[in-house]
Scaffold this active site. Sequence first.
Site, PDB file in Angstrom:
ATOM      1  N   TYR A 238      -3.034  60.269  13.997  1.00 28.72           N
ATOM      2  CA  TYR A 238      -4.345  59.695  13.694  1.00 28.72           C
ATOM      3  C   TYR A 238      -4.184  58.367  12.964  1.00 28.72           C
ATOM      4  CZ  TYR A 238      -8.886  59.142  11.391  1.00 28.72           C
ATOM      5  OH  TYR A 238     -10.072  58.633  10.916  1.00 28.72           O
TER       6      TYR A 238
ATOM      7  N   GLU B 296     -17.606  62.138   8.913  1.00 21.26           N
ATOM      8  CA  GLU B 296     -17.417  61.778   7.500  1.00 21.26           C
ATOM      9  C   GLU B 296     -18.357  62.584   6.616  1.00 21.26           C
ATOM     10  OE1 GLU B 296     -15.080  60.126   6.162  1.00 21.26           O
ATOM     11  OE2 GLU B 296     -14.230  58.980   7.825  1.00 21.26           O
TER      12      GLU B 296
ATOM     13  N   TRP C 253      -9.663  65.617   5.024  1.00 24.07           N
ATOM     14  CA  TRP C 253      -9.824  65.036   6.352  1.00 24.07           C
ATOM     15  C   TRP C 253      -9.005  65.815   7.382  1.00 24.07           C
ATOM     16  CZ3 TRP C 253     -13.120  62.796   9.132  1.00 24.07           C
ATOM     17  CH2 TRP C 253     -12.773  62.233  10.352  1.00 24.07           C
TER      18      TRP C 253
END
Length: 201
Positions: free
Chosen positions: A31, A53, A61
């Site tokens: 990522y 988000e 995350w």
Amino acid sequence: MTEPASSDLIVGEDGLARPTWAARDPLLRAYYDTEWGMPIRDEQGLFERLSLEAFQSGLSWATILRKRPAFRAAFDDFEPDRVAAYDDSDRERLVADAGIVRNRRKVDATITNARATLALREREGLADFIWSFRPARTPQPRSYAEVPTQSAESLALSKALKRAGFAHVGPTTMFALMEAVGIVDTHLLGSHRRGSSGVWS
């Protein structure tokens, strides 16, 4: 092998320096290397990032990234028109979906935000709206301690989105969005990704 510019960077076996959060987990590393901080300027892409988000708030995350395929399946690939049409049965379906984060408030915010995204089409559209808050300068952090968690621009974006009918768009969440989609570059100095977005030289 040269030492990285910061103790918060790790030089991998490939000789590339990455922040510690992206240096070990293969998913986070991929990522970081290919997505994080790269410009996203289309409505659907930004709506997805805005939604994820918001779901990430209070979580890691990595948790969201591992669940991203399930999120995309559950939310029709975050197509704003489809999400905006969700009804109470969709809300119950989503809250019962173990593949995503089952938070009713965040599910409701995503549907609310899809409808607000559609409304923004009568103005400049979500992408131009969000990108209009790009600052004149970007941070130049050498360590995690120097990476801000919000900015004057993320606070202004948060307030503007709320005025436009969006929910769950606080200034810290909006700064994370701005980092993720290339509006600011908070790659640490010395990272192999620093400056790679083409937005900031």
